[in-house]
Design a protein around this motif. Structure first.
Motif, PDB file in Angstrom:
ATOM      1  N   PHE A  34       0.801  -1.230   0.000  1.00 45.21           N
ATOM      2  CA  PHE A  34       0.000   0.000   0.000  1.00 45.21           C
ATOM      3  C   PHE A  34       0.832   1.277   0.000  1.00 45.21           C
ATOM      4  N   LYS A 119       9.867   2.530  -4.307  1.00 43.30           N
ATOM      5  CA  LYS A 119       8.655   3.054  -3.684  1.00 43.30           C
ATOM      6  C   LYS A 119       8.995   4.046  -2.570  1.00 43.30           C
ATOM      7  N   GLN A 177       5.734  -4.368 -12.534  1.00 46.64           N
ATOM      8  CA  GLN A 177       4.865  -3.758 -11.530  1.00 46.64           C
ATOM      9  C   GLN A 177       3.704  -3.012 -12.182  1.00 46.64           C
ATOM     10  N   VAL A 178       4.015  -2.195 -13.192  1.00 47.26           N
ATOM     11  CA  VAL A 178       2.981  -1.373 -13.827  1.00 47.26           C
ATOM     12  C   VAL A 178       2.129  -2.210 -14.785  1.00 47.26           C
TER      13      VAL A 178
ATOM     14  N   TYR B 117       4.024   7.953 -13.229  1.00 48.88           N
ATOM     15  CA  TYR B 117       3.145   6.797 -13.356  1.00 48.88           C
ATOM     16  C   TYR B 117       3.626   5.642 -12.500  1.00 48.88           C
ATOM     17  N   ILE B 118       4.934   5.458 -12.467  1.00 51.44           N
ATOM     18  CA  ILE B 118       5.486   4.450 -11.563  1.00 51.44           C
ATOM     19  C   ILE B 118       5.133   4.820 -10.128  1.00 51.44           C
ATOM     20  N   LYS B 119       5.253   6.121  -9.822  1.00 50.53           N
ATOM     21  CA  LYS B 119       4.919   6.609  -8.494  1.00 50.53           C
ATOM     22  C   LYS B 119       3.450   6.366  -8.185  1.00 50.53           C
ATOM     23  N   ILE B 121       1.409   4.060  -9.424  1.00 51.87           N
ATOM     24  CA  ILE B 121       1.154   2.641  -9.188  1.00 51.87           C
ATOM     25  C   ILE B 121       1.773   2.203  -7.871  1.00 51.87           C
ATOM     26  N   GLY B 122       2.914   2.750  -7.539  1.00 52.66           N
ATOM     27  CA  GLY B 122       3.570   2.418  -6.274  1.00 52.66           C
ATOM     28  C   GLY B 122       2.697   2.737  -5.075  1.00 52.66           C
ATOM     29  N   GLU B 123       1.865   3.774  -5.213  1.00 53.30           N
ATOM     30  CA  GLU B 123       0.991   4.171  -4.103  1.00 53.30           C
ATOM     31  C   GLU B 123      -0.418   3.612  -4.242  1.00 53.30           C
ATOM     32  N   GLU B 170      13.104   2.610 -18.870  1.00 55.16           N
ATOM     33  CA  GLU B 170      12.511   2.498 -17.537  1.00 55.16           C
ATOM     34  C   GLU B 170      13.583   2.345 -16.473  1.00 55.16           C
ATOM     35  N   VAL B 174      14.351   5.015 -13.167  1.00 60.90           N
ATOM     36  CA  VAL B 174      14.354   4.723 -11.730  1.00 60.90           C
ATOM     37  C   VAL B 174      15.756   4.799 -11.139  1.00 60.90           C
TER      38      VAL B 174
END
Lengths: 204, 204
Positions: A34, A119, A177-178, B117-119, B121-123, B170, B174
């Motif tokens: 989360f 993250k 992940q995405v 977008y990675i951020k 999905i991370g949240e 990608e 990161v």
DNA sequence: CGCAAAGTATACCGATCTGTTTCCTTTGTC
DNA sequence: GACAAAGGAAACAGATCGGTATACTTTGCG
């Protein structure tokens, strides 16, 4: 079970997690799924079956718990990962490519929610954040592990190769992940094979 | 300035952002730097100079604002990125490698905090989250853009090549985010060159 | 002008957040 | 068995969260 001797008791004591480790383990799982800000202290406490007082007995603040999570996970994850890679193949080159096979199993596991460190930085972009160093350290150690494998395989430009293979691994992690439907690990493995082959031709 | 004719007024009106766009722009900056959960509505309103009522006149909730941010940023970012790549070189192969040069400038800019977008999905790891589709779409469009460049360059296995080049991009994003001192863009470019060269040899 | 839409400012709501405190129970050890 | 450390349950504090409501002002336009 009848407690017959001390060693058994000790083993059992080690198998049963301490309150601190219960907290860290539960927090790791919740943070991973989360995120750090979205995961409240109360949810961690409830799921870990630990009281609030105990948490603040072991950690000064939530940030220190996060720090402990990142630090503990560092060795745990890499040890497990390296052990799996070792079992994947015998030759250094096989292990190098095996990295992406192990990654693929990780991506397909139920508890895969991307990289905890990416993250963490995503939610704490301040360069001076105490989390920054731990995250950079983890990425550095992972890259260095790849370099070791490159050295064992006898590749001359092991450093450059490791940099590139590490980048492929990172890219695979975030892509998996995405977009879970993309076989990111296979793509990374294919690319890695090409890069390694090019290196082999140079090394001759 | 004296208002002499309608067109000038219209141009000026377009140059001045609407309240909605002010909100989206400010929210984009704050979400990018601090993350989605950590950025409160009040902070966005204060920095945008917009009242709370106006926000909830344009958006039903914070989540809808986030959605608007992700959607708006998608076309804005990719248009700007592609335009820069176009100016980077004339040949298709030059543009393909130019992608990583443009990325390098992006990484070194003051407002680089990783991929939005990675951020996101991370949240928001729930696969059914409304953010998931937008993020996947962005990544897909970026990969397809790389595939177009590969096709223009005449590479036979354009799809596979695009997959691998996208993964490198990608990974560079990161890596640049977590470890700014690493020249991730250059590493990705070097790896891309190797992969492209291998493809060229096959295509003959 | 006059009116409706859009905007501001601000108070407010209930919920949730991190962290503290109080009181009581368990537990391990001498 | 006594005592100290650790733990549990729960109330509490102060802040902030997303979101609503009220009252007033500005603005665009026929």
């Amino acid at each position: 079970m009848i407690q017959t001797c001390i060693p058994i008791l000790e083993v059992h004591a080690m198998a049963t997690l301490s309150k601190r480790d219960q907290l860290v383990k539960t927090a790791t799982e919740l943070f991973a799924e989360f995120g750090y800000h979205a995961t409240g202290i109360d949810k961690i406490l409830q799921q870990a079956g630990v009281s609030k007082k105990t948490l603040y007995h072991h950690f000064r603040s939530k940030d220190e718990l996060i720090l402990a999570v990142l630090r503990d996970y560092d060795s745990l994850f890499r040890n497990d990962f390296m052990k799996q890679v070792d079992n994947e193949a015998d030759s250094p080159k096989g292990k190098l490519l095996g990295v992406y096979d192990v990654a693929e199993r990780w991506f397909n596991s139920d508890d895969f929610f991307g990289c905890m460190y990416i993250k963490a930085i995503g939610e704490h972009s301040d360069p001076k954040s105490p989390f920054r160093d731990v995250c950079k350290q983890f990425k550095k150690l992972t890259r260095n592990y790849l370099e070791e494998l490159c050295v064992e395989a006898g590749y001359r430009a092991a450093a450059e190769l490791a940099d590139q293979l590490a980048l492929l691994l990172e890219g695979a992690i975030v892509t998996a992940q995405v977009s879970p439907e993309i076989d990111a690990a296979r793509i990374a493995r294919d690319a890695a094979e090409i890069i390694i082959s090019a290196q082999e031709k140079k090394s001759h």
